[in-house]
Design a protein around this motif. Sequence first.
Motif, short mmCIF file in Angstrom:
data_model
loop_
_atom_site.label_atom_id
_atom_site.label_comp_id
_atom_site.label_asym_id
_atom_site.label_seq_id
_atom_site.Cartn_x
_atom_site.Cartn_y
_atom_site.Cartn_z
N LEU A 100 0.83 -1.21 0.00
CA LEU A 100 0.00 0.00 0.00
C LEU A 100 0.87 1.25 0.00
O LEU A 100 0.58 2.22 -0.71
N ALA A 101 1.94 1.22 0.81
CA ALA A 101 2.84 2.37 0.84
C ALA A 101 3.50 2.58 -0.52
O ALA A 101 3.66 3.71 -1.00
N SER A 102 3.87 1.48 -1.18
CA SER A 102 4.49 1.55 -2.50
C SER A 102 3.50 2.08 -3.54
O SER A 102 3.84 2.91 -4.39
N MET A 103 2.26 1.59 -3.45
CA MET A 103 1.23 2.07 -4.38
C MET A 103 0.97 3.56 -4.17
O MET A 103 0.84 4.32 -5.14
N GLY A 104 0.93 3.98 -2.90
CA GLY A 104 0.73 5.40 -2.61
C GLY A 104 1.83 6.25 -3.19
O GLY A 104 1.59 7.33 -3.75
N LEU A 105 3.07 5.77 -3.09
CA LEU A 105 4.22 6.50 -3.63
C LEU A 105 4.15 6.57 -5.15
O LEU A 105 4.40 7.62 -5.76
N ALA A 106 3.79 5.43 -5.77
CA ALA A 106 3.69 5.39 -7.24
C ALA A 106 2.59 6.32 -7.74
O ALA A 106 2.75 7.03 -8.73
N LEU A 107 1.45 6.32 -7.04
CA LEU A 107 0.36 7.20 -7.44
C LEU A 107 0.73 8.68 -7.28
O LEU A 107 0.36 9.52 -8.10
N LYS A 108 1.48 8.96 -6.23
CA LYS A 108 1.91 10.35 -6.02
C LYS A 108 2.86 10.79 -7.13
O LYS A 108 2.73 11.90 -7.68
N GLU A 109 3.83 9.93 -7.49
CA GLU A 109 4.77 10.27 -8.55
C GLU A 109 4.05 10.43 -9.89
O GLU A 109 4.34 11.34 -10.66
N GLU A 110 3.10 9.52 -10.15
CA GLU A 110 2.35 9.61 -11.40
C GLU A 110 1.48 10.86 -11.39
O GLU A 110 1.27 11.52 -12.42
N GLY A 111 0.94 11.18 -10.20
CA GLY A 111 0.11 12.37 -10.07
C GLY A 111 0.87 13.65 -10.34
O GLY A 111 0.32 14.62 -10.88
N LYS A 112 2.15 13.68 -9.98
CA LYS A 112 2.98 14.86 -10.26
C LYS A 112 3.09 15.10 -11.76
O LYS A 112 3.10 16.24 -12.22
N ARG A 113 3.17 14.00 -12.53
CA ARG A 113 3.29 14.14 -13.97
C ARG A 113 1.97 14.55 -14.61
O ARG A 113 1.94 15.32 -15.56
N SER A 114 0.88 14.02 -14.06
CA SER A 114 -0.43 14.29 -14.67
C SER A 114 -1.13 15.49 -14.05
O SER A 114 -2.11 15.99 -14.61
N GLY A 115 -0.63 15.93 -12.90
CA GLY A 115 -1.29 17.04 -12.20
C GLY A 115 -2.50 16.61 -11.41
O GLY A 115 -3.24 17.44 -10.88
N LYS A 116 -2.71 15.31 -11.27
CA LYS A 116 -3.85 14.79 -10.50
C LYS A 116 -3.32 13.83 -9.44
O LYS A 116 -3.01 12.68 -9.73
N GLU A 117 -3.19 14.32 -8.23
CA GLU A 117 -2.67 13.48 -7.15
C GLU A 117 -3.80 12.69 -6.52
O GLU A 117 -4.92 13.17 -6.38
#
Length: 900
Positions: A100-117
Motif C-alpha cells: 500500500l505504501a508503495s502504491m501510494g508513492l507510485a500514485l503520487k509520482e504519477e500524479g505529479k506528472r499528470s497534475g492529478k494526485e
Amino acid sequence: MNENLKEQALRTFIQGGKTYTYYSIYSLKEKGFSIEKLPVTIKILLEGAIRQLDHKRIKEEHIYNLAGWKKDNEKAKEVPYKPSRVLLQDFTGVPVLVDLASMGLALKEEGKRSGKERGINPEIPVELVIDHSVQVDSYGRTSSLSENMELEYTRNKERYEFLKWAQKSFRNLRVVPPGMGIIHQVNLEYLASVVTMKEEDGKLLLFPDTLVGTDSHTTMVNGLGVLGWGVGGIEAEAIMLGEPSYMMLPEVVGVRLTGELKEGATATDLALTVTAMLRKLGVVGCFVEFYGEGLNHLTLADRATVANMAPEYGATCGYFPFDEETYHYLLLTGRPKEEADRIKAYLTENGMIRRDGEEAEYTKEVTLDLSTVTASLAGPKRPQDIVPLRGVKEYFKECVTKSAGNNGYGLSGEEFYKKAKLSLKEEDVELKTGDIVLAAVTSCTNTSNPYVMLGAGLMAKKAVELGLTVPSYVKTSLAPGSLIVSDYLKKAGLTPYLEQLGFHTVGYGCTTCIGNSGKLLPEIEKAITEENLLTASVLSGNRNFEGRIHPLIKANFLASPILVIAYALAGTILIDFAKEPIARNHEGQDIFLKNIWPSSAEIQSLIKTALKEEMFQKRYEEVWLGDRKWQELKAEEADTYDFGEESTYIRNPPYFDSLLLKKNPGNELKELRVLAKFADSVTTDHISPAGNIGKSTPAASYLLEKGVEVKDFNTYGSRRGNHEVMMRGTFANIRIKNQLADGREGGFTKYFRTGEILSIYEAALLYKKEERGLLIIAGKDYGMGSSRDWAAKGTALLGVKAVLAESFERIHRSNLVMMGVLPFEFMEGESAESLGLTGEEYYTFHFEEKNSSSAAATAVMGEKIITFPVKLRIDSAAEWEYYHNGGILPMIARRRLRES
C-alpha cells in the motif's frame, strides 16, 4: 429486480427500547425464492449482496444467484464478497502495508506528472495483530517471557516502526501491539462483533460481522458464528481498497454431529478427526457448515478448535451458526448484555440462528458421531494423517521404514539402533531415533480452549506430585493464545506445576507452530546432525509440514496440550501408553499415563472456578496501548513512506514500476523452461518458508553482503517486507524435493544450458538474462497450507509465467492469478508421469479467454513433440482482468489513476 430492491428489503425491529434497521433476506420470498432452506453461510452472503448492491461490482444477477442457491447447482455462477473488515497479522500484514505504501508513492509520482494526485487508504476497517514475530530463544525459566520479548523488539524494531507509521498514516487501520495474544484468539475474544452496528442516515443499521484475514486460520472465528476465511495478502489489499473478492457460488457440505465426546477425548482429537474425514471426502473450495444435536455438547472453544482447522481439511470455512452457546460465550468474554441481546435478536429476525430440528439443504451431508472420537495424534508430516494414541508407536515404526513420501522416510530397520551420547546439565544422555527433542503447547488452535489448557495443567500437577520430570533433552515451551490463559492457569494454581516441568510461558504468539521454535541446545543439534538422527517434536498446533517446526526435526506430531505434556514426560514417540510406563518416580514405581490423566469432572470443576468474565474485561481494556517498548517506538505521520535504500527489512517492491504500460500478454506462452518439477502435496511452506534463514542460502548471501551478521538474520517471515530476501527464499525450504535436482534435497535445480545443479534463485537469474519464461510442474494439492502470498509473489518475481499441476489448493491458485501467473491443470487422470514428461522440455501454452477448458500445451525436447489438453484455472471474468494487467495490484493502481 429493480432500483428499489434495497428499500424493499429494509426492515426494523425494537430491542431494549431501541429501533434497529436491517436488510431482510426474506424480502426475496416474494420473488419465489425458498430462503428458509438456504445454509446460514449462503444467507450471510445474500444479505451482504442486498445491502451492498451498487449495480456495478455487485449486481442484481449476483443476488439472484445467491437467493437461488440449490444443493445441486448445475452451472457454476460467480458471486462477489465484500466483507465488513480485514484482519492481518504481522508476517503477512507487513508486506500488505508495504504494498500500500508503495502504491501510494507510485500514485503520487504519477500524479505529479499528470497534475492529478491521488492518495491511498483502506476503505473498510483493518486490524493488525502483532503475534508472529516472537521466537523461543529462552525457555525453561521464569525470565523467558521478558527475555524473548526483549529479543523480539531488538530484531524487529524497524518493522514495528513501519507498522506504527502505517497506523498513524492510514485511515481505518488499528494495530494490536506485541504481547497481547495470538491473532485468532484476540479476534474471538474481543475484535469480532458477530453483528456490526453502524449509524447510517440517522438510523442504527445492523448487519453480520464478516471478514477475510491474511492468515489461513482466520476460519477460527467461524466457531463464533462469524463468516470469514483466509486469503492471500494480495487479495486482502484489493478488498481493503474496495474491490470485492470474486468466487464461484460455493458448494456447502453439511456435517451432522451426533452424540457427545467420551471421557479422554478432547476438542483437539475432534479437530484432527474432522480433518482426516473431510480431507478424505474432498471439500477443497467448499463451505462446511456444522449442525445437529451434537452441537449441544460442544463448547464454543471446542467449535473454534474445529473451525480453526478448516485449511487443514481443505474447506474455505468450517462454520458453526449462532446459538445459545454462542450467546453465553459473548457474555463470558465481557461483551455487554445489551450487545449480546441485540446480536441474538438481529440474527433471529434475519434467520441466521441455529435451532434443533430446523435444517438447511446442503450439497452433500456427512455424519460424525462424537462418541467415536478417541485420543489421537496427527503426523509426522501432514495434519490430515491421523493416528489413534494407542497405535502411535507401531505407526511411527512403519513410517520410518515406509517408502519416502507423505508419511514415510524410506529408511532401514537399522535406524532404530542409532544412538548419540552427549552430556547435558552434567548428566550423560543417550539420544535415540524417535526421541522427542521439542514439546510445545502452542498455537491458536488449542490455547483458546480452557478445557485442554487446564487439563494440561492438571496433568502437570499430578506428574509433579508423583515425582516425574521431563528429560533434559526435551525443549519445552508454553505460548498461551492470550493473557487470559495465564490468568486462569494462575487462578487454578496450576502455573507452578507447569513450570516445574519446564513449561514456562515464553511469549504470547504463534512461536513453534509458525516455525519460530528457536534453536535446540548446541549439543543436541550437533548430535542430530552428526548421527543424522530421526528425532521428533510434539506440539499442540495445526501445521506440521516438512521443515516448518525446526529444520533438524524430521518427525512432527500434532496433539492436544494434555498429550504434549504426556509425551514430554515420556521423552519419546516410541511408547505405548496403554502398556508401558511413562517413567519411574524417585521411589522406583512405574507411573502410567492413566495415573496422571485428568478426568473430565476435574477439568470442568476448575473451569467453573478459574475462568471469570472480569479477566476478559480487564485484559482488553488496554489492548491498543502496548508496553513501554511499543510506546517508545518512533514513527512520524506522513502521506508517503520514506523507503530506505539500505534497509534489509522494508524495501519498495517492483510491482508498480510501469503503471502506464497496460500489459496484454495475449493467449500464448512460448517456449517456457521448467524451473522445478514436484510431486504431490507441495505446500506454501515448501514454496516460501517462514522460518530461519539458513547460512548457505541465497538469502543469507544477500544479507551478508548488506552487512547483516548471521545472528541477526531473523526469519523469512520477519523479512517479508523485503522482496530481495523473499525472492531468494522462494523454493528454498530445506526439505523441498525438486525432481530436476538429481536427487539433491532443498532449493536446487538443473540449469539446462550447462547441466549444472544451482540454487533455484541462481538458475532463475540466468534464465532471466536469456529472457526465458519459466514453468513449474507439480502433482496434486499444489500450494496447500498457509495463505502465504509470498509463495505467489516470489514465484512471479523469479520469472515463472505458469504453473502446471494436477490440482491446486484454493488460496494459492487465486494468489498466482493475482500475480499474473497462469495456473494450468492436467486433465483428469493425467499427470507428468502418465504423459512421459521429464521436465527437460520446452513448453508452449495456447488458450482462449472465453473458453478456459480448451487450452493446450505442447512440450518439445529435440525432435520429440507432445501436445496435450490442459485446463486453464482462471475462474472468473475478474481474474482475466487481473491477468491482462499483470496482476491485481497494478490493476487497482491504474483504476485509481483513471478515477483521479
